[in-house]
Design an enzyme around this catalytic site. Structure first.
Site, short mmCIF file in Angstrom:
data_model
loop_
_atom_site.label_atom_id
_atom_site.label_comp_id
_atom_site.label_asym_id
_atom_site.label_seq_id
_atom_site.Cartn_x
_atom_site.Cartn_y
_atom_site.Cartn_z
N GLY A 1 -0.12 44.01 -20.19
CA GLY A 1 -0.17 42.57 -20.48
C GLY A 1 -0.57 41.81 -19.23
N LEU A 2 -0.85 40.53 -19.42
CA LEU A 2 -1.31 39.68 -18.31
C LEU A 2 -0.23 39.54 -17.24
CD1 LEU A 2 -2.94 36.81 -20.43
CD2 LEU A 2 -4.15 38.65 -19.21
N GLY B 1 2.49 37.84 -15.32
CA GLY B 1 3.44 36.80 -15.74
C GLY B 1 3.79 36.85 -17.21
N SER B 2 3.29 37.86 -17.92
CA SER B 2 3.58 37.94 -19.36
C SER B 2 5.04 38.36 -19.62
CB SER B 2 2.62 38.89 -20.06
OG SER B 2 2.70 40.19 -19.50
N GLY B 3 5.65 39.04 -18.66
CA GLY B 3 7.06 39.43 -18.80
C GLY B 3 7.31 40.93 -18.70
N SER C 1 -2.66 46.93 -16.26
CA SER C 1 -3.53 47.96 -16.88
C SER C 1 -4.43 47.35 -17.97
CB SER C 1 -2.70 49.13 -17.40
OG SER C 1 -1.56 48.74 -18.14
P1 ADP Z 1 4.80 40.47 -15.25
O1 ADP Z 1 5.61 41.65 -14.79
O2 ADP Z 1 4.20 40.69 -16.61
O3 ADP Z 1 3.81 39.99 -14.24
P2 ADP Z 1 7.21 38.97 -14.80
O4 ADP Z 1 8.27 39.72 -15.56
O5 ADP Z 1 7.12 39.17 -13.33
O6 ADP Z 1 5.79 39.26 -15.50
O7 ADP Z 1 7.36 37.40 -15.06
C1 ADP Z 1 7.61 36.89 -16.34
C2 ADP Z 1 8.31 35.53 -16.21
O8 ADP Z 1 8.52 35.01 -17.52
C3 ADP Z 1 9.67 35.62 -15.55
O9 ADP Z 1 9.82 34.53 -14.68
C4 ADP Z 1 10.63 35.53 -16.73
O10 ADP Z 1 11.87 34.96 -16.36
C5 ADP Z 1 9.87 34.60 -17.68
N1 ADP Z 1 10.24 34.75 -19.10
C6 ADP Z 1 10.50 33.72 -19.94
N2 ADP Z 1 10.82 34.17 -21.17
C7 ADP Z 1 10.77 35.50 -21.12
C8 ADP Z 1 11.00 36.54 -22.09
N3 ADP Z 1 11.33 36.25 -23.37
N4 ADP Z 1 10.84 37.82 -21.71
C9 ADP Z 1 10.47 38.12 -20.44
N5 ADP Z 1 10.24 37.20 -19.49
C10 ADP Z 1 10.39 35.89 -19.81
#
Ligand code: ADP
Length: 203
Positions: free
Chosen positions: A35-36, A38-40, A109
């Site tokens: 995923g992108l 900041g996607s989680g 990825s």
């Molecule tokens: P990635 O690893 O995909 O780059 P991160 O996990 O580092 O993304 O960041 C995702 C951000 O989104 C975090 O700041 C997290 O707190 C926020 N967020 C908001 N809602 C959710 C959710 N339902 N699930 C996961 N992250 C979330």
């Protein structure tokens, strides 16, 4: 006595994945988030690991922090290096899987090709592709690491979603949109998918 008489096949073969799984009381699997930025992915990976750990299941997370700063610290972001980055991650994952450990990878990825390569290395039967489908607008609104702003200013080139493509997975095992689902809901859906595959049935 010939030389061959000294070979004891039972002792000179390494213990198998099955032996390790037996020891740990679990089945291993690869949970591969895509995923992108900041996607989680990392947030969900960490929460999933905690839930599995609580249930007595041994996990290993691989993410940018422990891979890019270590085994892959000599790699950049050229097309060639991105492939090599994922190839090494997949090979390392395979070692963990073969040790009976539930392995969780959280990397953008972005390409179908590199995800397929990872699945081929790890073994398709072990590979659960989890698409964290949070829309770009939401990832950019969060901009956890300030990377989108920098990419928009042209300070980072080939940034996935902004100036480099992301291939939407064709048939992921699960799709999680964190703009709609809470973290707890994401983890619960994952547990439903993963637990039946990793918990050993009582014999
Ligand atoms: P990635 O690893 O995909 O780059 P991160 O996990 O580092 O993304 O960041 C995702 C951000 O989104 C975090 O700041 C997290 O707190 C926020 N967020 C908001 N809602 C959710 C959710 N339902 N699930 C996961 N992250 C979330």
């Amino acid at each position: 006595m010939t030389k061959n008489d000294n070979i004891y096949p039972i002792f000179d073969s390494m213990l198998s994945r099955r032996d390790k799984e037996e020891l740990l009381g679990q089945h291993s699997v690869m949970v591969w988030f895509t995923g992108l930025s900041g996607s989680g992915k990392s947030t969900i990976a960490i929460a999933l690991e905690r839930e599995l750990h609580k249930r007595g299941l041994l996990c290993r997370i691989l993410d940018g922090d422990n891979i890019r700063s270590g085994i892959n610290r000599n790699l950049g972001f050229s097309a060639e290096d991105r492939v090599e980055n994922i190839r090494r991650i997949a090979e390392v994952s395979k070692l963990f899987i073969d040790t009976g450990i539930i392995t969780i990878a959280a990397f953008i990825s972005p390409g179908n090709d590199i995800r397929q390569m990872a699945a081929d290395i790890i073994g398709r039967e072990n590979f659960l592709e989890i698409y964290v489908s949070t829309p770009l607008e939401e990832c950019e609104r969060r901009d956890v690491k300030g990377l989108y702003a920098r990419a928009r200013r042209g300070e980072i080139k080939d940034f996935t979603g902004v100036s480099a493509p992301f291939d939407v997975p064709a048939s992921p095992a699960l799709t999680l949109d964190t703009s709609v689902l809470t973290l707890e809901e994401c983890v619960n859906r994952l547990l439903e998918l993963v637990l039946p595959k990793i918990q050993k049935r009582e014999i």
